[in-house]
Design a protein around this motif. Sequence first.
Motif, mmCIF file in Angstrom:
data_model
loop_
_atom_site.group_PDB
_atom_site.id
_atom_site.type_symbol
_atom_site.label_atom_id
_atom_site.label_comp_id
_atom_site.label_asym_id
_atom_site.label_seq_id
_atom_site.Cartn_x
_atom_site.Cartn_y
_atom_site.Cartn_z
ATOM 1 N N TYR A 144 31.573 -36.789 34.944
ATOM 2 C CA TYR A 144 30.301 -37.107 34.295
ATOM 3 C C TYR A 144 29.506 -35.832 34.014
ATOM 4 O O TYR A 144 28.898 -35.680 32.950
ATOM 5 N N GLY A 168 29.573 -36.017 30.345
ATOM 6 C CA GLY A 168 28.438 -36.885 30.098
ATOM 7 C C GLY A 168 28.815 -38.348 29.970
ATOM 8 O O GLY A 168 29.976 -38.740 30.097
ATOM 9 N N LYS A 169 27.809 -39.189 29.686
ATOM 10 C CA LYS A 169 28.010 -40.630 29.579
ATOM 11 C C LYS A 169 28.929 -40.957 28.416
ATOM 12 O O LYS A 169 28.744 -40.458 27.301
ATOM 13 N N ASP A 170 29.924 -41.785 28.688
ATOM 14 C CA ASP A 170 30.915 -42.224 27.690
ATOM 15 C C ASP A 170 31.642 -41.050 27.038
ATOM 16 O O ASP A 170 32.099 -41.141 25.900
ATOM 17 N N SER A 188 32.423 -46.383 35.448
ATOM 18 C CA SER A 188 31.840 -47.115 34.317
ATOM 19 C C SER A 188 30.946 -46.238 33.452
ATOM 20 O O SER A 188 30.794 -46.488 32.248
ATOM 21 N N GLU A 189 30.368 -45.193 34.004
ATOM 22 C CA GLU A 189 29.430 -44.372 33.237
ATOM 23 C C GLU A 189 30.133 -43.314 32.374
ATOM 24 O O GLU A 189 29.503 -42.734 31.496
ATOM 25 N N ILE A 190 31.427 -43.075 32.638
ATOM 26 C CA ILE A 190 32.089 -42.033 31.887
ATOM 27 C C ILE A 190 33.071 -42.580 30.855
ATOM 28 O O ILE A 190 33.524 -41.854 29.993
#
Length: 310
Positions: free
Chosen positions: A34, A38-40, A308-310
């Motif tokens: 992450y 970062g996110k996604d 889930s955040e990446i």
Amino acid sequence: MRKLVDVRYGSHSLTILQCSSTPKGASKLAQALYEIYGKDGVALLVDEGGGFTEQNGTIMATPGIAEKGYLDVRVEVTMPGGHSSVPPKHTSIGILSAFLVEYEKNPSKVKFTRQDPLYSMLQCVAEHSEELDEDYRTIIKRATTSDKYLQLLEKEIIKNNVYASLIGTTQAADIIEGGVKVNALPERAFAVVNHRISVISSVEEVQTHDTELLSRLVKEFNLTYTAFGNELSAKGGPSSGTLTLKDAFGTALEPAPVTPTSPDAVPWYILSGTIKATYNSHRSLTDVNEIIVSPGMPSGNTGEISHSEI
């Protein structure tokens, strides 16, 4: 034990990840990824998976594209104590038993939709499996456009307990405790019911189901009712005891989003192409359909929890 392979293409990362659930395992690796992307920022996370099997005469690999949600419900009954020689009509253990029987008599309804990963898998089976029963193949294929045949397919699926468990929200009473000795009425008894939540459902929907399911017996046994932080009984009224439902360990988990497998889903096609190429190269094969890669879903649900955040 931690293994990490990170391959970049374009502005995204394809990450092959295998790790333990220890404090230095999945959560730490997810945090590091992450911070880097970062996110996604990761296009594809690949766990070790379930390998490949022969299904109806065809070799198939079924990478999981979704994971079910999770909820452990603590069902706790409290009542006044006393001596066993002068018992009430029902003890806390007896009432708890009635609640567990109510659970098992009323499981969540299995609902099969075209959004379910199993639907996608069955379409691949119908298209490529050489030894599939022809009547079953017809039902599967016609289910793509006909709701009538989709319902027929659902009826066939629920005959298979493994398939029914994959598409539905399951429940299993796995822990129970109550009482301290034979001559003392149990002041407290509890059980923990484990739910694996359907990909088309949610934690909130399961909590609502459980709350409503036990409400009739709450009135029958004259209990004060609290469910997931909500006081449902009138304050100050007479009662024989209490029933409390809550998240047993604070580990509730929503179902993971379903991974896209449409024609423009590049990560899926990289993975499926890699599986086909690897399978063939190790066997000196050339036919692209020596192994069929189909969407699947595991019965467990621990792979996505940290990522889930990446």
